[in-house]
Design a protein around this motif. Sequence first.
Motif, PDB file in Angstrom:
ATOM      1  N   GLY A 196       0.816  -1.213   0.000  1.00  0.00           N
ATOM      2  CA  GLY A 196       0.000   0.000   0.000  1.00  0.00           C
ATOM      3  C   GLY A 196       0.842   1.252   0.000  1.00  0.00           C
ATOM      4  N   LEU A 197       1.922   1.234   0.755  1.00  0.00           N
ATOM      5  CA  LEU A 197       2.811   2.388   0.781  1.00  0.00           C
ATOM      6  C   LEU A 197       3.449   2.609  -0.586  1.00  0.00           C
ATOM      7  CD1 LEU A 197       4.293   4.647   2.260  1.00  0.00           C
ATOM      8  CD2 LEU A 197       5.986   2.950   2.998  1.00  0.00           C
ATOM      9  N   GLY A 198       3.851   1.526  -1.237  1.00  0.00           N
ATOM     10  CA  GLY A 198       4.413   1.660  -2.580  1.00  0.00           C
ATOM     11  C   GLY A 198       3.415   2.287  -3.537  1.00  0.00           C
ATOM     12  N   ILE A 199       2.163   1.864  -3.448  1.00  0.00           N
ATOM     13  CA  ILE A 199       1.118   2.426  -4.306  1.00  0.00           C
ATOM     14  C   ILE A 199       0.874   3.894  -3.969  1.00  0.00           C
ATOM     15  CG2 ILE A 199      -1.346   2.294  -4.851  1.00  0.00           C
ATOM     16  CD1 ILE A 199      -1.075  -0.774  -4.415  1.00  0.00           C
ATOM     17  N   ALA A 200       0.849   4.220  -2.663  1.00  0.00           N
ATOM     18  CA  ALA A 200       0.615   5.603  -2.249  1.00  0.00           C
ATOM     19  C   ALA A 200       1.724   6.526  -2.745  1.00  0.00           C
ATOM     20  CB  ALA A 200       0.506   5.674  -0.728  1.00  0.00           C
ATOM     21  N   CYS A 201       2.973   6.070  -2.647  1.00  0.00           N
ATOM     22  CA  CYS A 201       4.092   6.894  -3.119  1.00  0.00           C
ATOM     23  C   CYS A 201       4.037   7.062  -4.637  1.00  0.00           C
ATOM     24  CB  CYS A 201       5.417   6.263  -2.697  1.00  0.00           C
ATOM     25  SG  CYS A 201       5.762   6.378  -0.926  1.00  0.00           S
ATOM     26  N   ALA A 202       3.655   5.990  -5.343  1.00  0.00           N
ATOM     27  CA  ALA A 202       3.531   6.086  -6.795  1.00  0.00           C
ATOM     28  C   ALA A 202       2.430   7.066  -7.178  1.00  0.00           C
ATOM     29  CB  ALA A 202       3.242   4.707  -7.382  1.00  0.00           C
ATOM     30  N   LYS A 203       1.331   7.042  -6.451  1.00  0.00           N
ATOM     31  CA  LYS A 203       0.245   7.988  -6.724  1.00  0.00           C
ATOM     32  C   LYS A 203       0.710   9.427  -6.520  1.00  0.00           C
ATOM     33  CE  LYS A 203      -3.882   5.192  -5.773  1.00  0.00           C
ATOM     34  NZ  LYS A 203      -4.644   5.595  -6.967  1.00  0.00           N
ATOM     35  N   ARG A 204       1.495   9.650  -5.479  1.00  0.00           N
ATOM     36  CA  ARG A 204       1.977  11.010  -5.218  1.00  0.00           C
ATOM     37  C   ARG A 204       2.869  11.496  -6.363  1.00  0.00           C
ATOM     38  NH1 ARG A 204       5.238  10.559  -0.629  1.00  0.00           N
ATOM     39  NH2 ARG A 204       7.077  10.721  -1.933  1.00  0.00           N
ATOM     40  N   LEU A 205       3.708  10.609  -6.879  1.00  0.00           N
ATOM     41  CA  LEU A 205       4.577  10.982  -7.999  1.00  0.00           C
ATOM     42  C   LEU A 205       3.763  11.294  -9.257  1.00  0.00           C
ATOM     43  CD1 LEU A 205       7.438   8.363  -7.541  1.00  0.00           C
ATOM     44  CD2 LEU A 205       7.588  10.827  -7.129  1.00  0.00           C
ATOM     45  N   LYS A 206       2.609  10.643  -9.395  1.00  0.00           N
ATOM     46  CA  LYS A 206       1.751  10.873 -10.563  1.00  0.00           C
ATOM     47  C   LYS A 206       0.747  12.006 -10.332  1.00  0.00           C
ATOM     48  CE  LYS A 206       0.147   6.659 -10.950  1.00  0.00           C
ATOM     49  NZ  LYS A 206      -0.555   5.491 -11.548  1.00  0.00           N
ATOM     50  N   LYS A 207       0.838  12.682  -9.161  1.00  0.00           N
ATOM     51  CA  LYS A 207      -0.103  13.753  -8.796  1.00  0.00           C
ATOM     52  C   LYS A 207      -1.535  13.213  -8.726  1.00  0.00           C
ATOM     53  CE  LYS A 207       3.447  16.489  -9.207  1.00  0.00           C
ATOM     54  NZ  LYS A 207       4.220  16.882  -7.988  1.00  0.00           N
ATOM     55  N   ASP A 208      -1.661  11.995  -8.274  1.00  0.00           N
ATOM     56  CA  ASP A 208      -2.956  11.331  -8.145  1.00  0.00           C
ATOM     57  C   ASP A 208      -3.388  11.434  -6.678  1.00  0.00           C
ATOM     58  OD1 ASP A 208      -5.082   9.561  -7.870  1.00  0.00           O
ATOM     59  OD2 ASP A 208      -4.160   7.962  -9.043  1.00  0.00           O
ATOM     60  N   SER A 209      -4.524  12.054  -6.426  1.00  0.00           N
ATOM     61  CA  SER A 209      -4.963  12.312  -5.051  1.00  0.00           C
ATOM     62  C   SER A 209      -5.889  11.236  -4.495  1.00  0.00           C
ATOM     63  CB  SER A 209      -5.678  13.667  -4.978  1.00  0.00           C
ATOM     64  OG  SER A 209      -6.824  13.657  -5.819  1.00  0.00           O
ATOM     65  N   SER A 210      -6.104  10.144  -5.240  1.00  0.00           N
ATOM     66  CA  SER A 210      -6.974   9.085  -4.725  1.00  0.00           C
ATOM     67  C   SER A 210      -6.324   8.411  -3.521  1.00  0.00           C
ATOM     68  CB  SER A 210      -7.283   8.062  -5.821  1.00  0.00           C
ATOM     69  OG  SER A 210      -6.105   7.499  -6.342  1.00  0.00           O
ATOM     70  N   LYS A 211      -7.120   7.692  -2.758  1.00  0.00           N
ATOM     71  CA  LYS A 211      -6.701   7.172  -1.462  1.00  0.00           C
ATOM     72  C   LYS A 211      -6.224   5.719  -1.554  1.00  0.00           C
ATOM     73  CE  LYS A 211      -7.262   9.545   1.592  1.00  0.00           C
ATOM     74  NZ  LYS A 211      -6.513  10.714   2.119  1.00  0.00           N
ATOM     75  N   VAL A 212      -5.435   5.335  -0.570  1.00  0.00           N
ATOM     76  CA  VAL A 212      -4.964   3.956  -0.431  1.00  0.00           C
ATOM     77  C   VAL A 212      -5.308   3.478   0.977  1.00  0.00           C
ATOM     78  CG1 VAL A 212      -2.987   2.393  -0.454  1.00  0.00           C
ATOM     79  CG2 VAL A 212      -3.076   4.316  -2.059  1.00  0.00           C
ATOM     80  N   VAL A 213      -5.976   2.315   1.058  1.00  0.00           N
ATOM     81  CA  VAL A 213      -6.386   1.745   2.345  1.00  0.00           C
ATOM     82  C   VAL A 213      -5.836   0.332   2.438  1.00  0.00           C
ATOM     83  CG1 VAL A 213      -8.312   1.155   3.856  1.00  0.00           C
ATOM     84  CG2 VAL A 213      -8.528   3.079   2.258  1.00  0.00           C
ATOM     85  N   ALA A 214      -5.049   0.073   3.466  1.00  0.00           N
ATOM     86  CA  ALA A 214      -4.503  -1.267   3.700  1.00  0.00           C
ATOM     87  C   ALA A 214      -5.202  -1.877   4.911  1.00  0.00           C
ATOM     88  CB  ALA A 214      -2.999  -1.196   3.947  1.00  0.00           C
ATOM     89  N   VAL A 215      -5.870  -3.006   4.691  1.00  0.00           N
ATOM     90  CA  VAL A 215      -6.555  -3.710   5.773  1.00  0.00           C
ATOM     91  C   VAL A 215      -5.676  -4.863   6.232  1.00  0.00           C
ATOM     92  CG1 VAL A 215      -8.652  -4.908   6.486  1.00  0.00           C
ATOM     93  CG2 VAL A 215      -8.773  -3.126   4.726  1.00  0.00           C
ATOM     94  N   ILE A 216      -5.383  -4.921   7.513  1.00  0.00           N
ATOM     95  CA  ILE A 216      -4.498  -5.962   8.033  1.00  0.00           C
ATOM     96  C   ILE A 216      -5.073  -6.524   9.324  1.00  0.00           C
ATOM     97  CG2 ILE A 216      -3.053  -4.291   9.284  1.00  0.00           C
ATOM     98  CD1 ILE A 216      -0.637  -6.135   8.592  1.00  0.00           C
ATOM     99  N   GLY A 217      -5.010  -7.837   9.472  1.00  0.00           N
ATOM    100  CA  GLY A 217      -5.506  -8.472  10.685  1.00  0.00           C
ATOM    101  C   GLY A 217      -4.503  -8.405  11.816  1.00  0.00           C
ATOM    102  N   ASP A 218      -5.000  -8.568  13.048  1.00  0.00           N
ATOM    103  CA  ASP A 218      -4.096  -8.486  14.202  1.00  0.00           C
ATOM    104  C   ASP A 218      -3.054  -9.592  14.170  1.00  0.00           C
ATOM    105  OD1 ASP A 218      -5.585 -10.557  16.557  1.00  0.00           O
ATOM    106  OD2 ASP A 218      -6.633  -9.996  14.737  1.00  0.00           O
ATOM    107  N   GLY A 219      -3.415 -10.773  13.651  1.00  0.00           N
ATOM    108  CA  GLY A 219      -2.436 -11.854  13.549  1.00  0.00           C
ATOM    109  C   GLY A 219      -1.295 -11.504  12.624  1.00  0.00           C
ATOM    110  N   SER A 220      -1.596 -10.795  11.535  1.00  0.00           N
ATOM    111  CA  SER A 220      -0.558 -10.432  10.572  1.00  0.00           C
ATOM    112  C   SER A 220       0.413  -9.415  11.133  1.00  0.00           C
ATOM    113  CB  SER A 220      -1.199  -9.886   9.291  1.00  0.00           C
ATOM    114  OG  SER A 220      -1.916 -10.898   8.615  1.00  0.00           O
TER     115      SER A 220
END
Length: 642
Positions: free
Chosen positions: A127-151
Amino acid sequence: MRQSSHLLDKINSPLDLKKLKRSELPDLAKEIRKTIVDVVSTSGGHLASSLGAVELSIALHYVFDTPADKILWDVGHQAYAHKLLTGRRDQFPTLRRHGGLSGFTKRSESPYDTFTTGHSSTSISAGLGIACAKRLKKDSSKVVAVIGDGSLTAGLAYEGLNQTGDTHNDKDMIVILNDNEMSISHNVGALSSLLSRTFSATKLQMMRKSLGEFLKSLPRIGENMYQLAKRSEESFKTFVTPGMLFEAFNFEYFGPIDGHNLDHLIDILKNIKTMDEPVLLHVITKKGKGYPQAEQNPVYFHGVSSFDVDTGICRKKTTNVPSYTEVFGQTMVELAKTNDRIIAVTAAMPEGTGLVPFSNAYPDRFFDVGIAEQHGVTFAAGMATEGFRPVVTVYSTFLQRAYDQIIHDVCIEKLPVVFAMDRGGIVGEDGPTHHGLFDISFLRTIPNMVVMAPKDENELRHMLATAVAHDGPISLRYPRGRGTGAELDDALTVIPIGQGEILSHGEDLLIIAVGSTVAEAICAAALLEENHDVRATVVNARFIKPLDRKLIIPLARKIPRIITVEENTVHGGFGSAVLELLSDHDIIDTIVKRMGIKDQFVEHGPQDTLRCKYQVDASAIITTALSMISRDKPIADKLVSN
């Protein structure tokens, strides 16, 4: 039967979901749960986690603009409702069936599946990789990473959190912690829910920023005043919520909130959607929510085969033949009775690897390290330096995550760590992320490592005894599912390292097989002799490394045709090892055919179907053998069925 409102029938995309009133969403959740239970009861799958994430899935797609906004589901265990809401409702009955929907998220399956998953703890980093790529492309859409407590027990998740919260970079990402075991906190109530919604409100966020800028602007004392105010707010939030850890990573923490309260979920998601800094939302959900049997036994219903909906009882035919996993677990207990140096180590898989009996019998010698295979291997290496015999019990596909530790922390110093790899070979409906098709190749290249594979469950027992007696790194891999029905010896014996065995004699063909393919080779040899007058010598190699050169070389000089068979990639696998051995001994005139998985990933489907498709079964051995001896007589249908 479907719920009477038929809301789910109206939804072919998240755009249809957004047309529903909030008051209709709880009924939609009931329909989704009913559909998931009905389908998984016939197809099998990861039931409890997906039932627990229904409201979260609805709220995310209700608030965010997917697929422009990206949602990453860690592992994919929780993503069945997500599939139903994103245009795959009609295909959902094909879940985990050959040619049907994957049991996990898969980029090639849907534009709504942001990242292909199967192993845990990847969502934050990806998700962080996607968010950074979006910032470089001037893309303001959101990134949401869902993770379980076990993970969150895996180091990869914390590496992702650490970089996301780096104050030197502007990271706009939302992490949702789906806590379905209350492993972090029991502090769920009206106060924490109210505070999360209040702290996340847009107006308050704007006021906080304005106040922060004002305080920083004060001459001489500004920065100190700002830091004091921030510490005061964080101290208060820490007092009433368990968010201190995430605040330390520079995340704005909100929660914990009830993950089944759609109104609260939607309110807070709308609020945090407007924030432009790293945010972590902590939601509490119940595994198996809405299906009483799964709520009462979430471990069993985490990954379940087909079952009766009314009773929750497995539909599979009962058999007296134990699984390889069960035989392994029983043998571990048996060996530990007379050897107090044996230690069992697992990475959050005590049930899946058959270690529950060992953990009950020897709790002081059992260690579950969580979803942390890298740590588990190095932890075992540390114990080995103190004279113990740790047995790292892990699915083949998950051991890949600890390759550096195997080399660096175990094999360089030749430490006596045993790697017991369950699910070696084709595993079935979980697909390419779970097939254990690479362990032979990646382990046999490591100096000091011994690599074994038993032909049946009885040989598994003797190989485990061999492994714990060996003074160095050693591995054994065994398949998923029931054994062959072999009679189990009472006494355990140590097999000499590198010693194979001849199972049948014949002068036309040499079949050298390893592990689960030995039974297929024996079957093929019998049918070749019975139906085609072709006599084959069948060798159970037992050891991939070291090979039994004293056995193989004389046979290879005498028999002009050799077939090697393995349930592993042929690249660098067992067949490659045999070719290297022949080359080293200048045996160059022999015709050798390697049978195994070619250079491709294997899709999901029943084990027998995939073994037939990828030609590692008895029928394929017969076809290969006949082609080698220039006999083109068609194989009767009965050969395939046999």
